[in-house]
Design a protein around this motif. Structure first.
Motif, mmCIF file in Angstrom:
data_model
loop_
_atom_site.group_PDB
_atom_site.id
_atom_site.type_symbol
_atom_site.label_atom_id
_atom_site.label_comp_id
_atom_site.label_asym_id
_atom_site.label_seq_id
_atom_site.Cartn_x
_atom_site.Cartn_y
_atom_site.Cartn_z
ATOM 1 N N ALA A 1 23.039 -6.057 -10.355
ATOM 2 C CA ALA A 1 22.446 -5.954 -9.023
ATOM 3 C C ALA A 1 23.499 -6.098 -7.931
ATOM 4 C CB ALA A 1 21.366 -7.018 -8.852
ATOM 5 N N LEU A 2 24.427 -7.040 -8.104
ATOM 6 C CA LEU A 2 25.472 -7.216 -7.092
ATOM 7 C C LEU A 2 26.425 -6.022 -7.088
ATOM 8 C CD1 LEU A 2 26.247 -11.037 -7.401
ATOM 9 C CD2 LEU A 2 24.765 -9.875 -5.758
ATOM 10 N N GLY A 3 26.652 -5.427 -8.253
ATOM 11 C CA GLY A 3 27.453 -4.216 -8.301
ATOM 12 C C GLY A 3 26.774 -3.067 -7.586
ATOM 13 N N ARG A 4 25.457 -2.971 -7.744
ATOM 14 C CA ARG A 4 24.687 -1.938 -7.042
ATOM 15 C C ARG A 4 24.756 -2.166 -5.535
ATOM 16 N NH1 ARG A 4 20.721 -2.571 -9.926
ATOM 17 N NH2 ARG A 4 19.194 -3.663 -8.633
ATOM 18 N N ALA A 5 24.655 -3.417 -5.121
ATOM 19 C CA ALA A 5 24.752 -3.731 -3.692
ATOM 20 C C ALA A 5 26.112 -3.322 -3.141
ATOM 21 C CB ALA A 5 24.505 -5.218 -3.469
ATOM 22 N N ALA A 6 27.174 -3.569 -3.920
ATOM 23 C CA ALA A 6 28.521 -3.216 -3.474
ATOM 24 C C ALA A 6 28.665 -1.711 -3.286
ATOM 25 C CB ALA A 6 29.552 -3.726 -4.485
ATOM 26 N N ALA A 7 27.977 -0.933 -4.134
ATOM 27 C CA ALA A 7 28.048 0.527 -4.011
ATOM 28 C C ALA A 7 27.272 1.040 -2.804
ATOM 29 C CB ALA A 7 27.507 1.168 -5.288
ATOM 30 N N LEU A 8 26.260 0.278 -2.385
ATOM 31 C CA LEU A 8 25.387 0.735 -1.304
ATOM 32 C C LEU A 8 25.820 0.242 0.078
ATOM 33 C CD1 LEU A 8 21.986 0.198 -3.143
ATOM 34 C CD2 LEU A 8 22.866 2.405 -2.343
ATOM 35 N N LEU A 9 26.412 -0.944 0.141
ATOM 36 C CA LEU A 9 26.780 -1.520 1.428
ATOM 37 C C LEU A 9 28.176 -1.076 1.822
ATOM 38 C CD1 LEU A 9 25.409 -5.145 0.893
ATOM 39 C CD2 LEU A 9 24.447 -3.378 2.391
ATOM 40 N N ALA A 10 28.280 -0.445 2.965
ATOM 41 C CA ALA A 10 29.569 0.065 3.420
ATOM 42 C C ALA A 10 30.527 -1.084 3.728
ATOM 43 C CB ALA A 10 29.368 0.918 4.678
ATOM 44 N N PRO A 11 31.839 -0.858 3.511
ATOM 45 C CA PRO A 11 32.812 -1.890 3.903
ATOM 46 C C PRO A 11 32.665 -2.220 5.385
ATOM 47 C CG PRO A 11 33.849 -0.190 2.567
ATOM 48 C CD PRO A 11 32.470 0.308 2.888
ATOM 49 N N GLY A 12 32.640 -3.495 5.686
ATOM 50 C CA GLY A 12 32.473 -3.911 7.078
ATOM 51 C C GLY A 12 31.043 -4.054 7.528
ATOM 52 N N ALA A 13 30.097 -3.665 6.677
ATOM 53 C CA ALA A 13 28.678 -3.846 7.023
ATOM 54 C C ALA A 13 28.366 -5.332 7.090
ATOM 55 C CB ALA A 13 27.790 -3.177 5.982
ATOM 56 N N PRO A 14 27.401 -5.737 7.941
ATOM 57 C CA PRO A 14 27.083 -7.162 8.067
ATOM 58 C C PRO A 14 26.725 -7.827 6.746
ATOM 59 C CG PRO A 14 26.059 -5.926 9.842
ATOM 60 C CD PRO A 14 26.660 -4.917 8.914
ATOM 61 N N GLY A 15 26.013 -7.122 5.876
ATOM 62 C CA GLY A 15 25.600 -7.718 4.615
ATOM 63 C C GLY A 15 26.708 -7.846 3.586
ATOM 64 N N ARG A 16 27.857 -7.257 3.870
ATOM 65 C CA ARG A 16 28.959 -7.265 2.901
ATOM 66 C C ARG A 16 29.529 -8.678 2.724
ATOM 67 N NH1 ARG A 16 30.628 -2.755 -0.373
ATOM 68 N NH2 ARG A 16 32.332 -3.683 -1.560
#
Length: 258
Positions: free
Chosen positions: A116-131
């Motif tokens: 799940a965290l790997g999936r989140a990393a693929a979806l959240l752009a670098p610099g996004a607040p959730g990153r």
């Protein structure tokens, strides 16, 4: 996006009465009541659904209860997510729930957490607040499930930088505390004491009552003066009892310290 502030790293930013009410309940360990305030809105609004799921996931970590309710809320949030940011944030929460289940010995879901965290990393752009929150949670996985303090430190530092860039004080309180915990493990008492003190200061300023007892107990571990350490532990115990014994995992630590 608003959900970045609620996903385990939020404050009462803004004057929205609903958000302020949710924060006040959350900070006093009333996660179910806080989630109830969002229930109507969460039926159709992706952001509110994610906020509600976040509250119930956090409740699991602090109380070791409410797993089914958190799963239901998370599935609803995943169903309503319609862009990569929302999908990534929901995946980050799923990773956190699976991590909590594994850490607390409820059920080993470490593979699910990593996925799940790997999936989140693929979806959240670098610099996004959730990153930044994602980096922090990857640090938790590295420290507590993989026993890899070096990888944990790198992730916590990325999270710390991201929380600073996005003015996210509650997440900063977590990164300060966990970086300090790694310093303590290595015998760096001055660094550990500074980090624990910063974490405590932020939580007191925010009124994050449910996180104050752990912060006090952590600071006591790095305090060289026995009387000061005893005072910090006593205050931690008082808050722990005031909130009905949460977080549950603090009980053993306080008992051992006593």
């Amino acid at each position: 996006m608003a959900h970045s502030a609620m996903s385990g790293s939020g404050t009462t930013a803004g004057d929205d009465p609903l958000r302020t009410a949710v924060w006040r309940l959350r900070s006093r360990a009333c996660w179910t009541d806080a989630a109830a305030l969002l229930e109507r809105l969460a039926a159709t609004d992706a952001d509110a659904a994610l906020q509600r799921a976040t509250l119930l996931v956090e409740r699991c970590l602090y109380t070791e209860r409410g797993w089914a309710a958190a799963e239901d809320a998370l599935r609803s949030a995943e169903a309503l997510a319609h862009d990569d940011g929302e999908r990534g944030a929901a995946a980050c929460e799923r990773g956190q729930l699976a991590y909590a289940s594994t850490l607390l010995g409820v059920r080993d879901r470490a593979d699910e957490a990593r996925s799940a965290l790997g999936r989140a990393a693929a979806l959240l752009a670098p610099g996004a607040p959730g990153r930044a929150l994602l980096d922090f949670r990857r640090g938790l996985m590295a420290e507590n499930l993989a026993d890899s303090p070096q990888a944990a430190r790198a992730a916590y530092r990325r999270a710390h930088a991201g929380a600073t860039a996005h003015a996210d004080p509650l997440l900063l309180s977590f990164t300060w505390r966990h970086l300090a915990g790694l310093a303590l493990r290595e015998g760096e008492l001055t660094e550990a004491r500074h980090g624990f003190a910063e974490s405590l200061r932020i939580r007191e300023e925010l009124g994050y009552l449910v996180g104050t007892a752990p912060a006090l107990a952590s600071l006591a571990e790095a305090e060289p003066d026995p009387d000061t350490a005893a005072r910090l532990r006593a205050e931690a115990g008082r808050l722990f009892r005031l909130l009905g014994g949460v977080p549950t995992w603090l009980a053993d630590h306080l008992a051992t310290a006593a």
